[in-house]
Design a protein around this motif. Structure first.
Motif: not given
Length: 385
Positions: A290-292, A302-304, A336-342
């Protein structure tokens, strides 16, 4: 002497358990694993009740309507008509009622936690080990589904329960850089009886009977509609400088070996509104969605971040498009191996193994084509009553 608090769950409230900080530091240095395992697995089971209204499931379908093709949705949802379908259409028998789509349990059985009891990052304290492990991420999990129709969850406003237990705790990493992996087992099933006028004592008796009925056994499922195991990882706090440095880095990209040999794939770009809607549906106030600024300056992203459970819903939805009538997922495992970003494109892929086992590989690639989530599914047939 300074002290810090660990929230200990009781049936109706949270009470802080105070231990002197210097004493806790010594204990952690000598036996972090034993201490956390004993404290966390010793917490009582948490029973979450819910009514199986079709509304949350329908709102989840609407939230995904701009991102997935029609073949990925349950048969009672049409993206050309977003009106709430009838729980039991006229002429439909009890046996033919619409059941909860696989994965949609994630928008039911929300944690029953008031805002005042949430942790500073917006998460609930139910499985938190406490300081200094204050950052939480979703590491993966598994799902086992009951194929027997009579044990599945009808979207017919019936009362159901989810019983959560902390089943294991493992500490990994070097001193000062430990990660605490907490495994939670969740058994979901229908409530056989319920009297809204019963006393607190009678409800306590009903709760105990429910715990006895859904007690873990050698049988993976027993009378449960489904059993979910989820793994959460808790990490130490980062400095603002370290977080900003991490946010500027790009992680290692490991590309799937079969990325050019898929049976079906869907590309989509998650938006802030999708993340907000999923947070609302799951009663999840975690700031990483919710909060970048929080993501960059506290967590080092780096982002949500896209929710771990949202990734799971997406994988099960895309897999649904490949199943034949009468087929269902009987087991699903994922990491889950790596983040997914908005606002970054992802690719959700499905590939049936070529060895005739009927197993499917399901994964999600990030914008650079590397593994973000890796899963596998075992397919079975829906059983009788």
């Amino acid at each position: 002497m300074r002290s810090s608090s660990i929230f200990v769950l009781s049936r109706y409230a949270f009470r802080p358990f105070h231990t002197p900080l210097s004493q806790r530091t010594i204990i952690r240095q000598s036996s972090t694993q034993a201490l956390l395992h004993e404290e966390l697995t010793g917490r009582p089971p948490n029973i979450i009740y819910d009514y199986l209204s079709p509304t949350p499931s329908h709102l989840l379908n609407i939230s995904l309507a701009d991102f997935l093709p029609q073949s990925c949705y349950p048969p009672n949802f049409q993206d050309a008509n977003l009106s709430l379908p009838l729980a039991r259409p006229e002429g439909m028998s009890t046996e033919d009622r619409h059941v909860l789509p696989q994965g949609h349990h994630l928008v039911y059985f929300s944690p029953q936690i008031p805002s005042s009891a949430l942790l500073p990052d917006g998460t609930d304290p139910l499985q938190s080990p406490g300081g200094p492990f204050v950052r939480r991420m979703w590491a993966g999990g598994s799902l086992h589904f009951n194929p027997t129709r009579g044990y599945q969850l009808p979207l017919d406003n019936l009362r159901a329960s989810c019983i959560e237990r902390i089943s294991d705790v493992v500490v990994k990493g070097t001193k000062g850089n430990e990660k605490v992996f907490v495994s939670i087992e969740r058994r979901v099933g229908l409530v056989e009886r319920y009297n809204p006028l019963s006393s607190l004592l009678e409800r306590a008796v009903d709760d105990q009977q429910l715990l006895n009925r859904f007690h873990p056994t050698s049988d993976a499922l027993g009378p449960a509609s489904m059993v979910e195991t989820r793994s959460l990882v808790f990490m130490r706090e980062k400095s603002v400088v370290a977080a900003k440095d991490d946010a500027a880095k790009h992680g290692k990209v490991v590309k799937p070996p079969y990325r050019n040999d898929t049976d079906f794939d869907v590309r989509m770009t998650p938006t802030p509104s999708l993340l907000f809607r999923f947070s609302a549906l799951t009663f999840n106030a975690h700031a990483i969605h919710l909060q970048p600024q929080y993501c960059r300056e506290v967590e080092g992203h780096r982002d949500l971040l896209v929710h771990g459970p949202l990734s799971l819903v997406l994988m099960l939805s895309v897999l649904r498009a490949q199943l034949e009538p009468g087929e269902m997922v009987s087991q699903f495992d994922y990491r889950n191996l790596a983040p997914l970003y908005v606002n970054e494109e992802m690719r959700i892929c499905v590939r049936k193994e070529r060895n005739g086992t009927g197993r499917y590989e399901v994964w999600i690639e990030g914008k650079e084509g590397g593994y973000a989530v890796k899963g596998s599914a075992i397919i079975g047939q829906q059983g009788g009553q």
